[in-house]
Design a protein around this motif. Structure first.
Motif, PDB file in Angstrom:
ATOM      1  N   LEU A 175      46.421  37.319  41.681  1.00  0.00           N
ATOM      2  CA  LEU A 175      45.203  36.504  41.665  1.00  0.00           C
ATOM      3  C   LEU A 175      44.017  37.260  42.254  1.00  0.00           C
ATOM      4  O   LEU A 175      42.878  37.047  41.834  1.00  0.00           O
ATOM      5  N   ALA A 176      44.270  38.144  43.210  1.00  0.00           N
ATOM      6  CA  ALA A 176      43.180  38.941  43.779  1.00  0.00           C
ATOM      7  C   ALA A 176      42.596  39.875  42.724  1.00  0.00           C
ATOM      8  O   ALA A 176      41.373  40.058  42.643  1.00  0.00           O
ATOM      9  N   GLU A 177      43.457  40.461  41.906  1.00  0.00           N
ATOM     10  CA  GLU A 177      42.971  41.352  40.850  1.00  0.00           C
ATOM     11  C   GLU A 177      42.206  40.553  39.791  1.00  0.00           C
ATOM     12  O   GLU A 177      41.153  40.988  39.315  1.00  0.00           O
ATOM     13  N   ILE A 178      42.735  39.389  39.432  1.00  0.00           N
ATOM     14  CA  ILE A 178      42.044  38.534  38.462  1.00  0.00           C
ATOM     15  C   ILE A 178      40.667  38.131  38.993  1.00  0.00           C
ATOM     16  O   ILE A 178      39.677  38.124  38.260  1.00  0.00           O
ATOM     17  N   TYR A 179      40.602  37.810  40.275  1.00  0.00           N
ATOM     18  CA  TYR A 179      39.330  37.426  40.892  1.00  0.00           C
ATOM     19  C   TYR A 179      38.308  38.559  40.814  1.00  0.00           C
ATOM     20  O   TYR A 179      37.096  38.312  40.714  1.00  0.00           O
ATOM     21  N   SER A 180      38.789  39.792  40.828  1.00  0.00           N
ATOM     22  CA  SER A 180      37.885  40.951  40.852  1.00  0.00           C
ATOM     23  C   SER A 180      37.299  41.294  39.488  1.00  0.00           C
ATOM     24  O   SER A 180      36.370  42.102  39.411  1.00  0.00           O
ATOM     25  N   PHE A 181      37.811  40.694  38.424  1.00  0.00           N
ATOM     26  CA  PHE A 181      37.349  41.066  37.089  1.00  0.00           C
ATOM     27  C   PHE A 181      35.862  40.760  36.936  1.00  0.00           C
ATOM     28  O   PHE A 181      35.387  39.675  37.262  1.00  0.00           O
ATOM     29  N   LYS A 182      35.152  41.742  36.359  1.00  0.00           N
ATOM     30  CA  LYS A 182      33.717  41.582  36.123  1.00  0.00           C
ATOM     31  C   LYS A 182      33.374  41.514  34.634  1.00  0.00           C
ATOM     32  O   LYS A 182      32.261  41.142  34.267  1.00  0.00           O
ATOM     33  N   SER A 183      34.315  41.883  33.788  1.00  0.00           N
ATOM     34  CA  SER A 183      34.019  41.923  32.351  1.00  0.00           C
ATOM     35  C   SER A 183      35.198  41.375  31.574  1.00  0.00           C
ATOM     36  O   SER A 183      36.344  41.379  32.043  1.00  0.00           O
ATOM     37  N   ILE A 184      34.911  40.930  30.345  1.00  0.00           N
ATOM     38  CA  ILE A 184      35.955  40.423  29.474  1.00  0.00           C
ATOM     39  C   ILE A 184      36.924  41.535  29.099  1.00  0.00           C
ATOM     40  O   ILE A 184      38.125  41.290  28.897  1.00  0.00           O
ATOM     41  N   GLU A 185      36.465  42.779  29.049  1.00  0.00           N
ATOM     42  CA  GLU A 185      37.338  43.908  28.708  1.00  0.00           C
ATOM     43  C   GLU A 185      38.403  44.100  29.794  1.00  0.00           C
ATOM     44  O   GLU A 185      39.577  44.326  29.477  1.00  0.00           O
TER      45      GLU A 185
END
Length: 247
Positions: free
Chosen positions: A63-73
């Protein structure tokens, strides 16, 4: 430090998820490493055992990695890797056993749908908590086929969880053991037993039971993964994830 530990044993490959500091949550790196390790085991060994380092099998998606996403890619790359891991397990032409050495949360529970047998240590729990944060399960299209329509509705309960004994009743767990050493022994015995089935028969049964199911729901699954990628970037999901990560 490698996110996956590979240990040959009795002509089988023991694959240990190795992020104990993150409760073996599936980061992009772990998903890709686990996928490659399973592919290796399926190619070069008699069978594969998947287990976790420490006292937890896996806490599911990172979930921490998912939270860090900044782009759809970024998001699509991650959820595509999760799907590829599932497909690698499902398409393996050798026995794949999951040794649940503690609790399995979220995607870790879903991954168990696709292995040949699940061995669990007493006291393990199984749950799908992602809906608390606005994230649907990764593989809900399979649930009605595997558990029936009525039971699948339990997955809408944010507090849904199964004990080890309940997981046996649901058909999610096949063998219950007392500790990891017993679990490894039982897992290797299961690989030997399944390997004794003529290979053509085994491949046909697995294709009809698992691989064909993936093909049947592939369109819905692709749609879901795109939705997950988009939903993970929504402000309300980010807010729920942030609240969880602060705890």
């Amino acid at each position: 430090m490698s996110t996956v530990i590979k240990s040959p044993m009795d002509n089988s490959l023991i694959i240990k998820l190795n992020r104990p500091e993150k409760r073996n949550a599936f980061s992009l790196e772990l998903a890709l490493s686990a996928r490659d390790a399973i592919a290796l085991g399926c190619r070069d060994y008699r069978g594969v055992v998947i287990t976790g380092e420490g006292k937890v099998f896996s806490s599911g998606l990172d979930l921490a990695e998912i939270y860090s996403f900044k782009s759809i890619e970024e998001s699509r790359r991650y959820f595509t890797a999760i799907r590829d891991l599932v497909v690698t397990v499902a398409n393996c032409e050798k026995p794949v056993i999951a040794l649940v050495n503690g609790s399995a949360y979220g995607f870790a529970t879903e991954l168990l749908y696709f292995v040949d047998q699940v061995v669990a240590i007493k006291g393990s729990e199984f749950s799908l908590p992602g809906i608390r944060y606005g994230l649907v399960p990764v593989t809900p299209a399979f649930a009605p086929y595997l558990f029936g329509m009525l039971r699948s509705r339990f997955f809408l309960d944010r507090d849904f969880r199964l004990s080890t004994d309940e997981a046996v009743d649901w058909g999610l767990v096949h063998k219950v053991v007392n500790d990891v050493n017993e679990g490894l022994r039982v897992s290797l015995e299961l690989i030997g037993k399944i390997s004794a089935v003529p290979h053509g028969v085994y491949k046909t049964i697995k294709r009809l039971m698992i691989s064909s199911l993936i093909n049947e729901v592939s369109d819905r699954w692709d749609e879901l993964l795109n939705t997950l990628a988009e939903e993970s970037l929504r402000p309300e999901v980010k807010m729920r994830l942030e609240e969880f990560l602060k705890k």
